[in-house]
Design an enzyme around this catalytic site. Structure first.
Site, mmCIF file in Angstrom:
data_model
loop_
_atom_site.group_PDB
_atom_site.id
_atom_site.type_symbol
_atom_site.label_atom_id
_atom_site.label_comp_id
_atom_site.label_asym_id
_atom_site.label_seq_id
_atom_site.Cartn_x
_atom_site.Cartn_y
_atom_site.Cartn_z
ATOM 1 N N ASN A 85 0.826 -1.210 0.000
ATOM 2 C CA ASN A 85 0.000 0.000 0.000
ATOM 3 C C ASN A 85 0.856 1.255 0.000
ATOM 4 O O ASN A 85 0.578 2.237 -0.705
ATOM 5 C CB ASN A 85 -0.915 0.018 1.230
ATOM 6 C CG ASN A 85 -2.055 -0.968 1.147
ATOM 7 O OD1 ASN A 85 -2.341 -1.521 0.088
ATOM 8 N ND2 ASN A 85 -2.718 -1.195 2.259
ATOM 9 N N ARG A 413 -10.850 -5.004 -14.281
ATOM 10 C CA ARG A 413 -9.766 -5.896 -13.865
ATOM 11 C C ARG A 413 -10.312 -7.313 -13.914
ATOM 12 O O ARG A 413 -11.373 -7.586 -13.358
ATOM 13 C CB ARG A 413 -9.279 -5.577 -12.447
ATOM 14 C CG ARG A 413 -8.779 -4.151 -12.243
ATOM 15 C CD ARG A 413 -8.135 -3.999 -10.876
ATOM 16 N NE ARG A 413 -7.992 -2.598 -10.483
ATOM 17 C CZ ARG A 413 -6.979 -1.817 -10.825
ATOM 18 N NH1 ARG A 413 -6.022 -2.309 -11.603
ATOM 19 N NH2 ARG A 413 -6.920 -0.565 -10.417
ATOM 20 N N HIS A 473 -15.648 2.297 -15.037
ATOM 21 C CA HIS A 473 -15.440 1.563 -13.790
ATOM 22 C C HIS A 473 -16.661 0.734 -13.418
ATOM 23 O O HIS A 473 -16.627 -0.054 -12.476
ATOM 24 C CB HIS A 473 -15.100 2.563 -12.677
ATOM 25 C CG HIS A 473 -14.599 1.953 -11.420
ATOM 26 N ND1 HIS A 473 -15.325 1.935 -10.240
ATOM 27 C CD2 HIS A 473 -13.431 1.318 -11.130
ATOM 28 C CE1 HIS A 473 -14.630 1.340 -9.302
ATOM 29 N NE2 HIS A 473 -13.476 0.953 -9.801
ATOM 30 N N HIS A 630 -15.146 -4.181 0.280
ATOM 31 C CA HIS A 630 -15.165 -3.517 -1.027
ATOM 32 C C HIS A 630 -16.566 -3.126 -1.486
ATOM 33 O O HIS A 630 -16.709 -2.364 -2.432
ATOM 34 C CB HIS A 630 -14.526 -4.466 -2.057
ATOM 35 C CG HIS A 630 -14.116 -3.805 -3.333
ATOM 36 N ND1 HIS A 630 -14.776 -4.024 -4.521
ATOM 37 C CD2 HIS A 630 -13.122 -2.930 -3.607
ATOM 38 C CE1 HIS A 630 -14.189 -3.326 -5.486
ATOM 39 N NE2 HIS A 630 -13.183 -2.654 -4.952
#
Length: 723
Positions: A85, A413, A473, A630
């Site tokens: 990160n 992704r 997205h 998420h």
């Protein structure tokens, strides 16, 4: 939850507690907590700096390494996650502020800090955090691994047999693939690759050509493992490992025969890794990105890590060559690239030291009769507790169904080997109309997405790269099927990526629906992405960049109106990040009206809760645990007619205004109630993995005052097939 129910975790060491304080101290000095109502909700003191908020998040990740309730190999994993990160933070966010400090020095965000002020505070905070990271690694985790017969041997601990084997390993596996670079007029300081391990070697004497520059640089190829396991017969008890850096240090003299090695010190340079492509000025985006990717490893320098025993003279020499200052120098007591040590988890076969495996719930009937089921009802899956396989099988089923005419899908992704991409290729080869909206600009996945786009095009699929200036997205798939001489749409909408591997460790929601209004909305989004024209009217879906922000504002304003009229009003929302200042201002207005607001924000949060007369009705918590939280879910009381939405978007500037995103309602009341219960209400009960944000910018971990409740463990027990 009131502050009376929260205390700092008593098991945290004194050093760890001290390391927390600087993260909030600056906020207290520059932005003292408000004592009275402010008329101006744009006042900088009402907003936490996003970079300092990120560092608070990464601090919470690091604290997982101290949680003795977790298996030791899982605890050490959080050290690696923290390190990764921080790498990305420097590569993107710090690099951006370095650019602004040079070219836009007076630029400020909602918090009022200039780029240089941010960089100064980031440097002070990161130095303390990195020191604490290595303290935990060396003083807490390595000794506890040793108690489990997993040993990391320092050079002084090698016996003669081990030293001979290590020397042989160096001669056979390391020396043949590295090329030391002596620094002289013919060999100036090399161009260092981003985040690669290097050694600077101090030398004395002259070489065969009479050169005596005094320094050489040795680059470690990424093909070399960073930890090496000794043979079982050389490990007295359990498994023994050595760091590659220790092997280099012990054998550096072999690289410079006839010269004296006075010192060998590891170092690593971090560079700006963000890509810039002027999309309006290129004809072929894929080609332009390929060219830009070639230079990613050689962007502007932003951080230098060196061994803590590196002499000042050599450290300053490296800073000069990398064009950095003392504030950019990080001295570390251990390997400079800890995230590369993640391979340890695969090398140690100790299930007893890892999380207990689980089997996601999965219905075979769902795979077999998916279209028939969706004709009768919507379906919601909660990943990873309920498997991602039905999403894959939905697309596989569509690819092989003779009645399916078209499949449209967004891909952000997907992973290196994707069954979903394979299914789309199969569908295209069977003559179905396949449209794939591939986002080439998904950060750090650009190369992989270029390759999958090429594979899809070669199979005959229509591949588009979305809209110039707006990343796609949204997580969206529409299947068009002929049924009884009519065409019918089926849709999948998600909060997470079409990535089967991350779906095992990220919490996300999937909605499957044949609702005509929802499917028509999804179909219109694809038409906007591939064609041209004005924005379509949507029945139910809120879409960025057109209606998401205004739609959310309308929902919040309705809660304010209901509260003012004495009706039931509340807002409960969860997301990854909350940084958009207009959204924060709107939440402040709702709080001032008396609307009760509970926010579950895993990462960045720039809102200050608990300010008297401004945000005293707002509570913010963060959950850090086994799974990365998420899901994005937004709930509104609506005077008892509760509205529940799931979304691909966080409440950030980029999501609301610069991306194509979807926010979709859960229309079935039973499903909506279930989603709110599983993703909001249960999370508000967590008293073990949750941290509460205070108005000074610090997070305090909840300590169970009664029965401990870990929401992720509870959901594992309730939703999975078995634990």
């Amino acid at each position: 939850m009131s502050q009376d129910n929260t205390t700092e975790k008593s098991s945290v060491t004194d050093g760890a507690v001290e390391a927390i304080k600087p993260l909030g101290s600056y906020l207290e000095e520059v932005n003292p907590p408000t004592k009275k109502a402010l008329v101006d909700l744009d006042s900088p003191e009402l907003y936490i700096n996003r970079e300092l908020s990120f560092l608070q998040f990464n601090w919470r990740v690091l604290q997982q390494a101290l949680d003795e309730d977790l298996p030791i190999l899982e605890r050490i994993k959080f050290i690696f996650i923290f390190s990764n990160n921080l790498d990305e933070f420097f590569e993107v966010r710090v690099a951006t502020h370095v650019h602004w400090a040079t070219h836009h020095p007076q630029r400020t965000g909602p918090d009022g800090l200039t780029p240089q002020q941010v960089l100064t505070e980031v440097s002070k905070t990161c130095h303390k955090m990195v020191d604490e990271q290595y303290r935990i690694f060396n003083e807490v985790l390595l000794p506890q691994l040793s108690k489990q017969a997993i040993h990391f041997l320092r050079r002084r601990q090698w016996n003669s047999k081990q030293a001979r084997w290590i020397k042989q390993y160096f001669n056979n596996e390391v020396a043949p693939v590295i090329s030391p670079i002596g620094l002289d007029l013919a060999h100036p300081f090399p161009r260092l690759i981003n985040k690669s391990l290097h050694f600077i070697v101090a030398l004395e004497g002259k070489d065969a050509f009479g050169r005596d520059s005094g320094y050489a640089v040795v680059h470690m190829p990424r093909s070399l493992p960073r930890i090496i396991q000794l043979p079982d017969e050389l490990s007295e008890h359990g498994q023994s490992f050595v760091f590659l850096s220790a092997i280099i240090h012990a054998n550096a003299k072999e690289l410079f025969p006839g010269m004296k090695v006075k010192g060998c010190y590891q170092f690593r340079l971090t560079r700006d890794s963000d890509l810039f492509v002027d999309e309006e000025d290129v004809e072929d985006l894929a080609h332009a990105l390929k060219e830009e990717l070639q230079s990613r490893d050689f962007g502007t320098s932003v951080r230098l890590e060196v061994a803590d025993n590196c002499p000042e003279k050599i450290a300053h020499f490296l800073l000069q060559k990398c064009h950095l200052t003392e504030a950019d120098l990080y001295r570390v007591n251990g390997p400079v690239n800890l995230n590369r040590l993640l391979s340890l988890l695969d090398m140690v076969d100790r299930p007893d030291l890892k999380f207990k495996p689980f089997e996601p719930a999965h219905s075979k009937k769902f795979d077999k009769d998916i279209f028939n089921i969706l004709q009768r009802k919507d379906i919601v899956l909660h990943h990873p507790y309920q498997g991602f396989e039905p999403v894959v099988n939905f697309i596989k089923k569509a690819a092989n169904d003779p009645n399916v005419l078209a499949i449209k899908q967004t891909l952000y992704r997907t992973g290196a080997r994707s069954q979903i991409v394979d299914a789309l290729i199969d569908a295209a080869r069977q003559g179905k109309e396949v449209t794939a909206v591939v986002e080439l600009r998904a950060r750090f996945d650009e190369q992989a997405n270029i390759e999958l786009a090429n594979k899809l095009q070669e199979a005959g699929a229509l591949v588009v790269y979305g809209v110039v200036g707006y990343k796609t997205h949204a997580k969206l798939c529409v299947v068009t099927r002929r049924e009884k001489k009519k065409l019918r749409h089926y849709a999948h909408l998600g909060t997470g990526n079409y990535h089967a591997e991350t779906a095992k460790v990220y919490t996300d929601l999937s909605l499957f629906s044949a609702n005509k209004n929802v499917c028509d909305d999804a179909q219109r989004i694809f038409l906007q992405l591939t064609g041209m024209g004005k924005a379509y009217h949507m029945n139910h879906i809120l879409q960025a960049p057109f209606t998401l922000q205004t739609g959310l504002f309308d929902l919040i304003d309705k809660e304010i109106e209901n509260k003012n009229n004495g009706k039931k009003a509340y807002i409960k929302a969860r997301m990854n990040s909350l940084t958009e200042s207009r959204m924060i201002k709107k939440l402040y207005q709702a709080s001032q009206a008396g609307v009760s607001i509970d926010l579950i924000v895993r990462g960045l949060c720039c809102l200050r809760p608990g300010l008297k007369n401004i945000s005293e009705n707002i509570r913010v918590r963060s959950i850090i645990g086994r799974f990365l939280e998420h899901s994005r879910v937004f709930c509104f009381a609506a005077d008892g007619a509760e509205k529940v939405y799931a979304s691909s978007a966080d409440w950030m500037d980029r999501n609301l205004y610069h991306r194509v995103e979807t926010c979709f309602p859960i229309l079935d009341k039973k499903l909506a109630t279930r989603v709110k219960h599983e993703t909001i209400d249960l999370y508000l009960k967590d008293n073990t993995q949750s941290w509460e944000l205070h108005s000074d910018g610090r997070y305090i971990k909840h300590i169970p005052q009664s029965e401990p409740f870990r929401v992720q463990s509870y959901l594992l027990g309730e939703l999975t097939s078995k634990q």
